[in-house]
Design an enzyme around this catalytic site. Structure first.
Site, PDB file in Angstrom:
ATOM      1  N   GLY A  10       0.838  -1.198   0.000  1.00  7.56           N
ATOM      2  CA  GLY A  10       0.000   0.000   0.000  1.00  7.56           C
ATOM      3  C   GLY A  10       0.870   1.242   0.000  1.00  7.56           C
ATOM      4  O   GLY A  10       1.921   1.256   0.623  1.00  7.56           O
ATOM      5  N   ARG A  72       0.645  -4.896  -5.005  1.00 12.41           N
ATOM      6  CA  ARG A  72       0.812  -5.965  -4.014  1.00 12.41           C
ATOM      7  C   ARG A  72       1.237  -7.270  -4.703  1.00 12.41           C
ATOM      8  O   ARG A  72       0.914  -8.364  -4.240  1.00 12.41           O
ATOM      9  CB  ARG A  72      -0.482  -6.152  -3.219  1.00 12.41           C
ATOM     10  CG  ARG A  72      -0.864  -4.956  -2.363  1.00 12.41           C
ATOM     11  CD  ARG A  72      -1.934  -5.292  -1.370  1.00 12.41           C
ATOM     12  NE  ARG A  72      -2.473  -4.130  -0.676  1.00 12.41           N
ATOM     13  CZ  ARG A  72      -1.929  -3.542   0.386  1.00 12.41           C
ATOM     14  NH1 ARG A  72      -0.797  -4.006   0.877  1.00 12.41           N
ATOM     15  NH2 ARG A  72      -2.500  -2.497   0.953  1.00 12.41           N
ATOM     16  N   ASP A 103       5.852  -5.456   5.704  1.00 12.87           N
ATOM     17  CA  ASP A 103       6.294  -6.834   5.938  1.00 12.87           C
ATOM     18  C   ASP A 103       6.200  -7.710   4.684  1.00 12.87           C
ATOM     19  O   ASP A 103       7.059  -8.559   4.450  1.00 12.87           O
ATOM     20  CB  ASP A 103       5.550  -7.471   7.117  1.00 12.87           C
ATOM     21  CG  ASP A 103       4.033  -7.353   7.008  1.00 12.87           C
ATOM     22  OD1 ASP A 103       3.558  -6.589   6.136  1.00 12.87           O
ATOM     23  OD2 ASP A 103       3.335  -8.014   7.784  1.00 12.87           O
ATOM     24  N   THR A 125       4.941   1.821   6.285  1.00 10.11           N
ATOM     25  CA  THR A 125       3.519   1.495   6.394  1.00 10.11           C
ATOM     26  C   THR A 125       2.833   2.490   7.320  1.00 10.11           C
ATOM     27  O   THR A 125       3.393   2.854   8.366  1.00 10.11           O
ATOM     28  CB  THR A 125       3.229   0.068   6.914  1.00 10.11           C
ATOM     29  OG1 THR A 125       1.838  -0.019   7.229  1.00 10.11           O
ATOM     30  CG2 THR A 125       4.018  -0.302   8.151  1.00 10.11           C
ATOM     31  N   ASP A 127       0.458   1.681   9.007  1.00  5.54           N
ATOM     32  CA  ASP A 127      -0.048   0.878  10.126  1.00  5.54           C
ATOM     33  C   ASP A 127       0.920   0.839  11.318  1.00  5.54           C
ATOM     34  O   ASP A 127       0.512   0.486  12.423  1.00  5.54           O
ATOM     35  CB  ASP A 127      -0.315  -0.565   9.675  1.00  5.54           C
ATOM     36  CG  ASP A 127      -1.335  -0.643   8.554  1.00  5.54           C
ATOM     37  OD1 ASP A 127      -2.103   0.314   8.386  1.00  5.54           O
ATOM     38  OD2 ASP A 127      -1.355  -1.673   7.839  1.00  5.54           O
ATOM     39  N   ASP A 129       3.092  -1.313  12.002  1.00  3.45           N
ATOM     40  CA  ASP A 129       3.047  -2.651  12.602  1.00  3.45           C
ATOM     41  C   ASP A 129       4.261  -3.503  12.254  1.00  3.45           C
ATOM     42  O   ASP A 129       4.235  -4.721  12.381  1.00  3.45           O
ATOM     43  CB  ASP A 129       1.759  -3.375  12.172  1.00  3.45           C
ATOM     44  CG  ASP A 129       1.682  -3.574  10.663  1.00  3.45           C
ATOM     45  OD1 ASP A 129       2.518  -3.001   9.940  1.00  3.45           O
ATOM     46  OD2 ASP A 129       0.781  -4.302  10.207  1.00  3.45           O
ATOM     47  N   ARG A 171      -4.900  -2.583   9.799  1.00  2.32           N
ATOM     48  CA  ARG A 171      -4.827  -4.043   9.651  1.00  2.32           C
ATOM     49  C   ARG A 171      -4.968  -4.738  11.016  1.00  2.32           C
ATOM     50  O   ARG A 171      -5.925  -4.464  11.703  1.00  2.32           O
ATOM     51  CB  ARG A 171      -3.512  -4.416   8.960  1.00  2.32           C
ATOM     52  CG  ARG A 171      -3.444  -5.813   8.476  1.00  2.32           C
ATOM     53  CD  ARG A 171      -3.915  -6.053   7.076  1.00  2.32           C
ATOM     54  NE  ARG A 171      -2.916  -5.728   6.085  1.00  2.32           N
ATOM     55  CZ  ARG A 171      -3.161  -5.770   4.775  1.00  2.32           C
ATOM     56  NH1 ARG A 171      -4.340  -6.111   4.331  1.00  2.32           N
ATOM     57  NH2 ARG A 171      -2.236  -5.465   3.920  1.00  2.32           N
ATOM     58  N   ARG A 269     -24.073   7.226  14.023  1.00  4.45           N
ATOM     59  CA  ARG A 269     -23.584   7.252  12.637  1.00  4.45           C
ATOM     60  C   ARG A 269     -22.165   6.673  12.598  1.00  4.45           C
ATOM     61  O   ARG A 269     -21.484   6.626  13.623  1.00  4.45           O
ATOM     62  CB  ARG A 269     -23.515   8.692  12.119  1.00  4.45           C
ATOM     63  CG  ARG A 269     -24.853   9.390  12.039  1.00  4.45           C
ATOM     64  CD  ARG A 269     -25.627   8.934  10.804  1.00  4.45           C
ATOM     65  NE  ARG A 269     -26.760   9.794  10.548  1.00  4.45           N
ATOM     66  CZ  ARG A 269     -27.955   9.648  11.096  1.00  4.45           C
ATOM     67  NH1 ARG A 269     -28.168   8.669  11.948  1.00  4.45           N
ATOM     68  NH2 ARG A 269     -28.930  10.480  10.797  1.00  4.45           N
TER      69      ARG A 269
HETATM   70  O1  F6P Z   1      -1.276  -1.785   5.083  1.00  2.00           O
HETATM   71  C1  F6P Z   1      -1.753  -0.522   4.837  1.00  2.00           C
HETATM   72  C2  F6P Z   1      -3.224  -0.554   4.631  1.00  2.00           C
HETATM   73  O2  F6P Z   1      -3.590   0.774   4.384  1.00  2.00           O
HETATM   74  C3  F6P Z   1      -4.052  -1.178   5.760  1.00  2.00           C
HETATM   75  O3  F6P Z   1      -4.219  -0.303   6.830  1.00  2.00           O
HETATM   76  C4  F6P Z   1      -5.323  -1.527   5.049  1.00  2.00           C
HETATM   77  O4  F6P Z   1      -5.990  -2.616   5.644  1.00  2.00           O
HETATM   78  C5  F6P Z   1      -4.839  -1.912   3.684  1.00  2.00           C
HETATM   79  O5  F6P Z   1      -3.584  -1.300   3.493  1.00  2.00           O
HETATM   80  C6  F6P Z   1      -5.759  -1.496   2.563  1.00  2.00           C
HETATM   81  O6  F6P Z   1      -5.265  -1.995   1.389  1.00  2.00           O
HETATM   82  P1  F6P Z   1      -5.771  -1.601  -0.071  1.00  2.00           P
HETATM   83  O7  F6P Z   1      -5.081  -0.347  -0.453  1.00  2.00           O
HETATM   84  O8  F6P Z   1      -5.342  -2.754  -0.899  1.00  2.00           O
HETATM   85  O9  F6P Z   1      -7.256  -1.390  -0.001  1.00  2.00           O
END
Ligand code: F6P
Length: 357
Positions: A10, A72, A103, A125, A127, A129, A171, A269
């Site tokens: 991503g 990806r 990762d 990332t 995230d 993580d 994630r 909401r």
């Molecule tokens: O790993 C980064 C991330 O933005 C995550 O937070 C999310 O789940 C995922 O990528 C979304 O991926 P895509 O861009 O394939 O929708």
């Protein structure tokens, strides 16, 4: 040296800052030459390359996305994939490869390293993580975007006596949720590390409103999990898996909003921040961190620290084995959960969600 570079997974604010730092230091200090492989590992597999020099990196520091584009694609899942990558690196005369990614991207870098490729990684990332480093670049920008959104949602929730659930990315880790939830003063923060009981969430909101508050903000990580099984353990979009085997997450915000309204009777909401957290210009912190990672990576290439990744430890850029970075996902620090607990009414223990600020 001739060095190949790619960005995988991503996208993430700060990717261009890394690319620029690598090319500038490599050109000015080491007289390196570069080639960019486009769209992540797909570029190396399918021989899609672009020139990378001082000209191509001019003006990209504040730009989101990546001039190399990304995907990806997983070469290990393609026939002779890794071998084709090795051959294409040879074809371009690359002595080394810098792979910028999370990762998944770095797990392919590690496989290529094991196949004799001279590779160095850079941790990316939103995230946050990735193991082996204290912070990945892109995370700070995502947190700033989410915090800004929570601030905005506060005023409209207050005006309408509503509960609003804000779903953020991350994630399987709750880093974005807990940072933005604390920074934005959320009343409930739900993270994958602490499975929650929906009845307790509803009860916390009811108690808060019984104390005279008439609105609530819930921040939910996309990977947050119900402790009970009736609603399922993880909310998925049911759209299949990517080439690294990841399900597409998302939808917990809507589900929570429905369940909270049903249980409390308060109008609720939900807002899904989605890719808004990933797009756009990097924060100043991420521009500096990404630049430091880029400089670290090119120095590591010249120190021949193959199979390693530039990492932030304390406030120093250091070199750690890729194997360490990809060994596990980095979960939210328990100390940070204590920070959230400290400003909320109750401790976030197993099955006990976070409460009012
Ligand atoms: O790993 C980064 C991330 O933005 C995550 O937070 C999310 O789940 C995922 O990528 C979304 O991926 P895509 O861009 O394939 O929708």
């Amino acid at each position: 040296m001739k060095i190949g570079m790619l960005t995988g997974g991503g996208d993430c604010p700060g990717l261009n800052a890394v690319i620029r730092a690598v090319v500038r230091k490599g050109t000015f200090h080491y007289e390196d030459e570069f080639v960019g492989f486009m769209e992540g590992w797909r570029g190396l597999l399918e021989d899609k390359a672009m020139p990378l020099d001082l000209e191509t990196v001019g003006g990209i520091l504040p730009r989101g996305g990546t001039i190399l584009r990304t995907s990806r694609t997983n070469p290990a899942k393609r026939p002779e994939g890794l071998q084709r990558c090795v051959e294409n690196l040879k074809k371009y005369g690359c002595d080394a490869l810098i792979a910028i990614g999370g990762d998944d991207t770095l797990s392919v870098a590690q496989k290529l390293f094991q196949n004799g490729v001279q590779v160095v990684g850079v941790p990316k990332t939103i995230d946050n993580d990735l193991a082996g480093t204290d912070f990945t670049f892109g995370f700070d920008t995502a947190v700033n975007v989410a915090t800004g959104a929570i601030d905005r949602v506060h005023t409209t929730a207050e005006a309408h006596n509503r509960v609003i659930v804000v779903e953020v990315m991350g994630r399987d880790s709750g880093w974005i949720a807990i940072y933005s939830g604390v920074a934005g003063g959320a009343d409930v923060i739900l993270i994958p590390e602490v499975p929650f009981d929906i009845d307790k969430v509803a009860e916390l909101i009811r108690q808060r409103h019984a104390r005279g508050r008439y609105f609530s903000i819930v921040v939910a990580a996309e990977g947050a999990k119900f402790a009970t099984t009736s609603e399922g353990s993880l909310v998925l979009q049911d759209l299949g898996k990517d080439e690294f085997g990841h399900e597409r997450l998302g939808g917990i915000g809507n589900l929570l909003a429905r369940e909270i309204e049903k249980r409390t009777g308060f109008e609720t909401r939900s807002v899904v921040l989605g890719h808004i957290q990933r797009g756009g210009s990097p924060s100043s912190f991420d521009r500096v961190l990404a630049t430091r990672y880029g400089l670290g990576a090119i120095d590591m290439v010249h120190r021949k620290e193959w199979g390693h990744m530039a990492a932030l430890r304390g406030n120093k850029i250091v070199s750690v084995p890729l194997a360490e970075a990809i060994a596990s996902n980095r979960k939210v620090d328990p100390e940070l959960i204590e920070v959230a607990n400290g400003i909320l009414d109750k401790l976030v223990k197993d099955n006990e969600p976070a409460m009012k600020r």
